[in-house]
Motif scaffolding. Sequence first.
Motif, PDB file in Angstrom:
ATOM      1  N   LEU A 124       0.837  -1.192   0.000  1.00  0.00           N
ATOM      2  CA  LEU A 124       0.000   0.000   0.000  1.00  0.00           C
ATOM      3  C   LEU A 124       0.871   1.240   0.000  1.00  0.00           C
ATOM      4  N   VAL A 125       0.479   2.234  -0.772  1.00  0.00           N
ATOM      5  CA  VAL A 125       1.156   3.526  -0.780  1.00  0.00           C
ATOM      6  C   VAL A 125       0.110   4.621  -0.654  1.00  0.00           C
ATOM      7  N   ASN A 126       0.551   5.754  -0.165  1.00  0.00           N
ATOM      8  CA  ASN A 126      -0.306   6.932  -0.053  1.00  0.00           C
ATOM      9  C   ASN A 126       0.263   7.974  -1.008  1.00  0.00           C
ATOM     10  N   THR A 127      -0.558   8.490  -1.913  1.00  0.00           N
ATOM     11  CA  THR A 127      -0.065   9.453  -2.903  1.00  0.00           C
ATOM     12  C   THR A 127       0.409  10.748  -2.254  1.00  0.00           C
ATOM     13  N   GLU A 128      -0.023  11.017  -1.009  1.00  0.00           N
ATOM     14  CA  GLU A 128       0.431  12.226  -0.313  1.00  0.00           C
ATOM     15  C   GLU A 128       1.824  12.040   0.283  1.00  0.00           C
ATOM     16  N   ALA A 129       2.246  10.793   0.477  1.00  0.00           N
ATOM     17  CA  ALA A 129       3.579  10.489   1.005  1.00  0.00           C
ATOM     18  C   ALA A 129       4.126   9.268   0.269  1.00  0.00           C
ATOM     19  N   PRO A 130       4.475   9.406  -1.011  1.00  0.00           N
ATOM     20  CA  PRO A 130       4.896   8.246  -1.810  1.00  0.00           C
ATOM     21  C   PRO A 130       6.200   7.612  -1.338  1.00  0.00           C
ATOM     22  N   GLN A 131       6.973   8.289  -0.495  1.00  0.00           N
ATOM     23  CA  GLN A 131       8.229   7.714  -0.023  1.00  0.00           C
ATOM     24  C   GLN A 131       8.008   6.619   1.013  1.00  0.00           C
ATOM     25  N   SER A 132       6.830   6.539   1.609  1.00  0.00           N
ATOM     26  CA  SER A 132       6.565   5.482   2.586  1.00  0.00           C
ATOM     27  C   SER A 132       5.563   4.492   2.010  1.00  0.00           C
ATOM     28  N   ALA A 133       5.735   3.239   2.398  1.00  0.00           N
ATOM     29  CA  ALA A 133       4.859   2.184   1.916  1.00  0.00           C
ATOM     30  C   ALA A 133       4.695   1.150   3.007  1.00  0.00           C
ATOM     31  N   LEU A 134       3.585   0.438   2.964  1.00  0.00           N
ATOM     32  CA  LEU A 134       3.330  -0.661   3.896  1.00  0.00           C
ATOM     33  C   LEU A 134       3.060  -1.918   3.100  1.00  0.00           C
ATOM     34  N   ARG A 135       3.602  -3.011   3.553  1.00  0.00           N
ATOM     35  CA  ARG A 135       3.341  -4.305   2.921  1.00  0.00           C
ATOM     36  C   ARG A 135       2.481  -5.117   3.870  1.00  0.00           C
ATOM     37  N   ILE A 136       1.380  -5.631   3.359  1.00  0.00           N
ATOM     38  CA  ILE A 136       0.502  -6.526   4.101  1.00  0.00           C
ATOM     39  C   ILE A 136       0.742  -7.905   3.507  1.00  0.00           C
ATOM     40  N   ALA A 137       1.233  -8.833   4.328  1.00  0.00           N
ATOM     41  CA  ALA A 137       1.648 -10.123   3.778  1.00  0.00           C
ATOM     42  C   ALA A 137       1.397 -11.254   4.768  1.00  0.00           C
ATOM     43  N   THR A 138       1.399 -12.463   4.227  1.00  0.00           N
ATOM     44  CA  THR A 138       1.327 -13.683   5.011  1.00  0.00           C
ATOM     45  C   THR A 138       2.300 -14.693   4.419  1.00  0.00           C
ATOM     46  N   ASP A 139       2.763 -15.596   5.263  1.00  0.00           N
ATOM     47  CA  ASP A 139       3.606 -16.683   4.763  1.00  0.00           C
ATOM     48  C   ASP A 139       2.767 -17.887   4.380  1.00  0.00           C
ATOM     49  N   GLY A 140       1.459 -17.772   4.476  1.00  0.00           N
ATOM     50  CA  GLY A 140       0.545 -18.844   4.115  1.00  0.00           C
ATOM     51  C   GLY A 140      -0.032 -19.554   5.323  1.00  0.00           C
TER      52      GLY A 140
END
Length: 151
Positions: A124-140
Amino acid sequence: MPVLPVDRTLRQRHHGFSLLELLVVISIIAVATAGASLALRDNANATLEREGARLAALLEAGRAQSRASGVPVRWQSMAGGFRFEGLPENQLPSQWLSASTHVRGDDQLLLGPEPLIAPQGITLVNTEAPQSALRIATDGLRPFAVQTTTP
């Protein structure tokens, strides 16, 4: 003992602030500055963190419903939101909290119905702060969780 005239005692008074008064004023200014800096927290990052935590919870809810019903559920990003294919309409939210939230890269996740799924995630990224991002993940095996990433 001689008595001093009144006007001489007035001349001996010191003008200015004592050290204690200056320390009190500096302490008040420091507390006010700290409060203002906490109040002005970066809203774009806070919004992205809220979106990430919310999406991780929604993905786990979709995964649980898929396992309970035995129906495959696919999460897919769309313009302005997302959808859970395989679940009844309006059972889970389908809009981002902020219009500036977007998915970067892969935009689909398979949530079940098997208890073990392939390792997968989205960013996920926010267009107001493109330098930061979050990853939502699972190993299964483990639940979906938010992971901080750098672009």
